[in-house]
Design a protein around this motif. Structure first.
Motif, PDB file in Angstrom:
ATOM      1  N   ASP A  70     -72.597  -1.540  81.071  1.00  0.00           N
ATOM      2  CA  ASP A  70     -73.537  -1.210  79.994  1.00  0.00           C
ATOM      3  C   ASP A  70     -74.364  -2.463  79.672  1.00  0.00           C
ATOM      4  O   ASP A  70     -73.799  -3.538  79.437  1.00  0.00           O
ATOM      5  CB  ASP A  70     -72.726  -0.777  78.762  1.00  0.00           C
ATOM      6  N   ASN A  71     -75.686  -2.328  79.697  1.00  0.00           N
ATOM      7  CA  ASN A  71     -76.509  -3.546  79.598  1.00  0.00           C
ATOM      8  C   ASN A  71     -76.566  -4.132  78.183  1.00  0.00           C
ATOM      9  O   ASN A  71     -77.156  -5.191  77.984  1.00  0.00           O
ATOM     10  CB  ASN A  71     -77.910  -3.320  80.179  1.00  0.00           C
ATOM     11  N   VAL A  72     -75.943  -3.479  77.213  1.00  0.00           N
ATOM     12  CA  VAL A  72     -75.844  -4.067  75.871  1.00  0.00           C
ATOM     13  C   VAL A  72     -74.413  -4.574  75.639  1.00  0.00           C
ATOM     14  O   VAL A  72     -74.190  -5.752  75.382  1.00  0.00           O
ATOM     15  CB  VAL A  72     -76.230  -3.049  74.777  1.00  0.00           C
ATOM     16  N   ALA A  77     -72.492  -9.366  82.390  1.00  0.00           N
ATOM     17  CA  ALA A  77     -72.264  -8.837  83.746  1.00  0.00           C
ATOM     18  C   ALA A  77     -73.510  -8.107  84.241  1.00  0.00           C
ATOM     19  O   ALA A  77     -73.896  -8.229  85.407  1.00  0.00           O
ATOM     20  CB  ALA A  77     -71.062  -7.902  83.738  1.00  0.00           C
ATOM     21  N   ALA A  78     -74.156  -7.342  83.328  1.00  0.00           N
ATOM     22  CA  ALA A  78     -75.346  -6.585  83.738  1.00  0.00           C
ATOM     23  C   ALA A  78     -76.477  -7.541  84.131  1.00  0.00           C
ATOM     24  O   ALA A  78     -77.105  -7.391  85.176  1.00  0.00           O
ATOM     25  CB  ALA A  78     -75.791  -5.660  82.606  1.00  0.00           C
ATOM     26  N   GLY A 106     -84.794 -19.817  83.451  1.00  0.00           N
ATOM     27  CA  GLY A 106     -85.194 -18.454  83.768  1.00  0.00           C
ATOM     28  C   GLY A 106     -84.657 -17.523  82.705  1.00  0.00           C
ATOM     29  O   GLY A 106     -84.047 -17.957  81.727  1.00  0.00           O
ATOM     30  N   LEU A 107     -84.873 -16.249  82.894  1.00  0.00           N
ATOM     31  CA  LEU A 107     -84.444 -15.296  81.880  1.00  0.00           C
ATOM     32  C   LEU A 107     -82.941 -15.145  81.852  1.00  0.00           C
ATOM     33  O   LEU A 107     -82.320 -15.010  80.818  1.00  0.00           O
ATOM     34  CB  LEU A 107     -85.052 -13.926  82.191  1.00  0.00           C
ATOM     35  N   PHE A 108     -82.352 -15.139  83.041  1.00  0.00           N
ATOM     36  CA  PHE A 108     -80.948 -14.771  83.138  1.00  0.00           C
ATOM     37  C   PHE A 108     -80.176 -15.912  83.781  1.00  0.00           C
ATOM     38  O   PHE A 108     -79.381 -15.724  84.685  1.00  0.00           O
ATOM     39  CB  PHE A 108     -80.791 -13.489  83.947  1.00  0.00           C
ATOM     40  N   SER A 152     -83.023 -16.858  91.924  1.00  0.00           N
ATOM     41  CA  SER A 152     -82.221 -18.089  92.027  1.00  0.00           C
ATOM     42  C   SER A 152     -80.755 -17.880  91.661  1.00  0.00           C
ATOM     43  O   SER A 152     -79.895 -18.621  92.103  1.00  0.00           O
ATOM     44  CB  SER A 152     -82.829 -19.188  91.164  1.00  0.00           C
ATOM     45  N   HIS A 153     -80.433 -16.867  90.846  1.00  0.00           N
ATOM     46  CA  HIS A 153     -79.027 -16.640  90.499  1.00  0.00           C
ATOM     47  C   HIS A 153     -78.411 -15.513  91.328  1.00  0.00           C
ATOM     48  O   HIS A 153     -77.402 -14.937  90.943  1.00  0.00           O
ATOM     49  CB  HIS A 153     -78.879 -16.383  88.988  1.00  0.00           C
ATOM     50  N   GLU A 154     -79.028 -15.212  92.466  1.00  0.00           N
ATOM     51  CA  GLU A 154     -78.514 -14.230  93.426  1.00  0.00           C
ATOM     52  C   GLU A 154     -78.346 -12.826  92.839  1.00  0.00           C
ATOM     53  O   GLU A 154     -77.269 -12.230  92.938  1.00  0.00           O
ATOM     54  CB  GLU A 154     -77.179 -14.713  94.029  1.00  0.00           C
ATOM     55  N   PRO A 155     -79.405 -12.290  92.216  1.00  0.00           N
ATOM     56  CA  PRO A 155     -79.298 -10.925  91.682  1.00  0.00           C
ATOM     57  C   PRO A 155     -79.291  -9.899  92.807  1.00  0.00           C
ATOM     58  O   PRO A 155     -79.722 -10.185  93.921  1.00  0.00           O
ATOM     59  CB  PRO A 155     -80.581 -10.780  90.860  1.00  0.00           C
ATOM     60  N   GLN A 156     -78.815  -8.704  92.479  1.00  0.00           N
ATOM     61  CA  GLN A 156     -78.840  -7.609  93.465  1.00  0.00           C
ATOM     62  C   GLN A 156     -80.063  -6.719  93.295  1.00  0.00           C
ATOM     63  O   GLN A 156     -80.427  -5.982  94.198  1.00  0.00           O
ATOM     64  CB  GLN A 156     -77.582  -6.751  93.309  1.00  0.00           C
ATOM     65  N   VAL A 157     -80.632  -6.764  92.091  1.00  0.00           N
ATOM     66  CA  VAL A 157     -81.795  -5.922  91.796  1.00  0.00           C
ATOM     67  C   VAL A 157     -82.921  -6.814  91.313  1.00  0.00           C
ATOM     68  O   VAL A 157     -82.719  -7.656  90.432  1.00  0.00           O
ATOM     69  CB  VAL A 157     -81.491  -4.913  90.661  1.00  0.00           C
ATOM     70  N   LEU A 158     -84.110  -6.611  91.878  1.00  0.00           N
ATOM     71  CA  LEU A 158     -85.259  -7.411  91.459  1.00  0.00           C
ATOM     72  C   LEU A 158     -86.328  -6.493  90.878  1.00  0.00           C
ATOM     73  O   LEU A 158     -86.748  -5.524  91.518  1.00  0.00           O
ATOM     74  CB  LEU A 158     -85.827  -8.169  92.663  1.00  0.00           C
TER      75      LEU A 158
END
Ligand code: ADP
Length: 240
Positions: A70-72, A77-78, A106-108, A152-158
């Motif tokens: 859950d993104n909130v 983790a999200a 960056g943002l995350f 840069s933080h190796e996300p799975q979704v861009l």
């Protein structure tokens, strides 16, 4: 790899404090490894939708799950799974490419792995420019730096918000190639655009948003067959 959608948007609504309903009851699933284009006229709610999915703007109703988080409630983790390339070009003119990508939070932001940064810079053909300051780069390179920063933080979704708004045809094609290359490396891509031809060129599936409502989500080919359909063309072309 799981078949479950990597992003699940459930009955999402956003009403701004002035009472404006920017998103109305949006349901959406994003599949792993796809390029999904969110298509709609200016003001339709594209940026608001990706901002809520990324957790930058709170939803008024509904929820967003990112790979089951859950993104909130489970935002750390999200967010670790998400990278966002904003519309605005960076203003860090005097910073080098390497420092922009590895040190700016960056943002995350989370600690960056230098080996991964090198891989990202090489894959975006920025490695040779790593010691250049941003003001020395072409427009295309600056856009690639923004993408590198988001990766840069190796996300799975861009997420890419209007990646080619206001750029010339040549640079638009360059951006398309870059995005396809990222998908080929396994990154799931969600981009917003108000160009039908960009959605047609890039996307596996297309969602059409108008006045905050996701009016349809289709496989690209099926949608293009329907483009002769006057009603759909109106959805896309009519201003708010
Ligand atoms: P798009 O990305 O499709 O161009 P946006 O998501 O940026 O559209 O905006 C959708 C609508 O929400 C627009 O009418 C915009 O003016 C409105 N909007 C965006 N942010 C706010 C805000 N903070 N308060 C009130 N209205 C807003």
């Amino acid at each position: 790899m799981s078949d479950a959608p990597i992003i699940r948007v459930e009955e999402l609504s956003k009403t701004f404090s002035d009472g404006f309903k920017a998103l109305v009851d949006v349901d959406l699933e994003i599949h792993r490894g796809e390029i999904f284009a969110l298509l709609g006229p200016n003001g339709a709610g594209k940026t608001t939708l990706i901002s809520v999915i990324c957790g930058l703007v709170n939803a008024s109703e509904g929820r967003v799950m990112v790979d089951g988080h859950d993104n909130v409630r489970d935002y750390r983790a999200a967010r670790a799974l998400i990278g966002l390339v904003p519309q605005e070009l960076t203003n860090e003119a005097f910073t080098t490419v390497w420092d922009t990508v590895s040190f700016s939070r960056g943002l995350f932001g989370k600690p960056k792995n230098p080996g991964h940064i090198e891989k990202v810079l090489r894959s975006l053909t920025l490695w040779e420019k790593r010691n250049n300051r941003l003001l020395e780069l072409s427009g295309g390179m600056k856009r690639r730096v923004l993408i590198a920063k988001a990766l840069s933080h190796e996300p799975q979704v861009l997420f890419l918000d209007e990646p080619t708004a206001g750029v010339d045809v040549e640079l638009r094609r360059e951006m398309w190639e870059v995005v396809r290359g990222l998908r080929d490396q396994g990154v799931t891509i969600i981009l917003t655009t108000h160009y039908i031809e960009e959605a047609e060129e890039m996307a596996d599936r297309i969602g059409v948003i108008r006045r905050g409502e996701l009016v349809l989500v289709e496989d690209k080919r099926a949608l293009m067959r329907k483009l002769g359909n006057k009603e759909l063309t109106l959805h896309l072309q009519q201003p708010l």
